[in-house]
Design a protein around this motif. Sequence first.
Motif, PDB file in Angstrom:
ATOM      1  N   ARG A  34       0.836  -1.198   0.000  1.00 22.52           N
ATOM      2  CA  ARG A  34       0.000   0.000   0.000  1.00 22.52           C
ATOM      3  C   ARG A  34       0.862   1.236   0.000  1.00 22.52           C
ATOM      4  N   SER A  35       0.386   2.246  -0.708  1.00 16.27           N
ATOM      5  CA  SER A  35       1.165   3.466  -0.867  1.00 16.27           C
ATOM      6  C   SER A  35       0.761   4.568   0.092  1.00 16.27           C
ATOM      7  N   PHE A  63       8.465   4.570  -1.811  1.00 14.89           N
ATOM      8  CA  PHE A  63       8.757   5.103  -3.129  1.00 14.89           C
ATOM      9  C   PHE A  63       9.982   4.418  -3.728  1.00 14.89           C
ATOM     10  N   GLU A  64      10.955   4.104  -2.880  1.00 10.50           N
ATOM     11  CA  GLU A  64      12.166   3.445  -3.376  1.00 10.50           C
ATOM     12  C   GLU A  64      11.843   2.094  -4.014  1.00 10.50           C
ATOM     13  N   LEU A  65      10.970   1.346  -3.386  1.00 11.40           N
ATOM     14  CA  LEU A  65      10.563   0.057  -3.947  1.00 11.40           C
ATOM     15  C   LEU A  65       9.771   0.269  -5.235  1.00 11.40           C
ATOM     16  N   GLU A  72      13.279   5.556 -11.515  1.00 10.70           N
ATOM     17  CA  GLU A  72      13.457   6.562 -10.466  1.00 10.70           C
ATOM     18  C   GLU A  72      12.658   7.835 -10.688  1.00 10.70           C
ATOM     19  N   ASP A  73      12.340   8.171 -11.926  1.00 11.75           N
ATOM     20  CA  ASP A  73      11.619   9.404 -12.218  1.00 11.75           C
ATOM     21  C   ASP A  73      10.103   9.224 -12.226  1.00 11.75           C
ATOM     22  N   ALA A  74       9.634   8.037 -11.942  1.00 12.54           N
ATOM     23  CA  ALA A  74       8.205   7.745 -12.021  1.00 12.54           C
ATOM     24  C   ALA A  74       7.465   8.292 -10.814  1.00 12.54           C
ATOM     25  N   ASP A  75       6.296   8.841 -11.074  1.00 19.70           N
ATOM     26  CA  ASP A  75       5.400   9.214  -9.986  1.00 19.70           C
ATOM     27  C   ASP A  75       4.601   7.974  -9.627  1.00 19.70           C
ATOM     28  N   PRO A  76       4.393   7.740  -8.342  1.00 21.32           N
ATOM     29  CA  PRO A  76       3.609   6.555  -7.956  1.00 21.32           C
ATOM     30  C   PRO A  76       2.212   6.583  -8.563  1.00 21.32           C
ATOM     31  N   ILE A  77       1.881   5.510  -9.217  1.00 16.58           N
ATOM     32  CA  ILE A  77       0.577   5.351  -9.846  1.00 16.58           C
ATOM     33  C   ILE A  77      -0.071   4.127  -9.234  1.00 16.58           C
ATOM     34  N   VAL A  78      -1.287   4.288  -8.770  1.00 13.22           N
ATOM     35  CA  VAL A  78      -2.029   3.151  -8.244  1.00 13.22           C
ATOM     36  C   VAL A  78      -3.328   3.039  -9.017  1.00 13.22           C
TER      37      VAL A  78
END
Length: 86
Positions: A34-35, A63-65, A72-78
Motif C-alpha cells: 500500500r502506498s 517510493f524506493e521500492l 526513479e523518475d516515475a510518480d507513484p501510480i495506483v
Amino acid sequence: FWATWCGPCVASLPALETIHQTLGGQGVTIVALRSDKGPIADNAVKRLRANPGFTFPVHQGTFELYAQFHGEDADPIVPSLFVIDR
C-alpha cells in the motif's frame, strides 16, 4: 501497489484473493504494497484484515521500492500490478 482511497484498487482485491487462494498451492503469491500512510489508511487495512476471506499479505510500500519497478523518475501510480517470475 495500491491505496485504500483508490476505488479500482479496492475493487481488484477480491480477484487477487481468488488468485491467491486458487494458485497459492502452485507457488503463486499475491503481495499488496500500500502506498498511503496514516491512521485512516491503517484503519482501512485493519477492517480489510478482519474479513476472514482476506488472506494475502499487505505491507507498506515505499517510493524506493516503487521506483525499482517503474524507474526513479516515475510518480507513484495506483493501482499498479506486476507479475514477477521466480
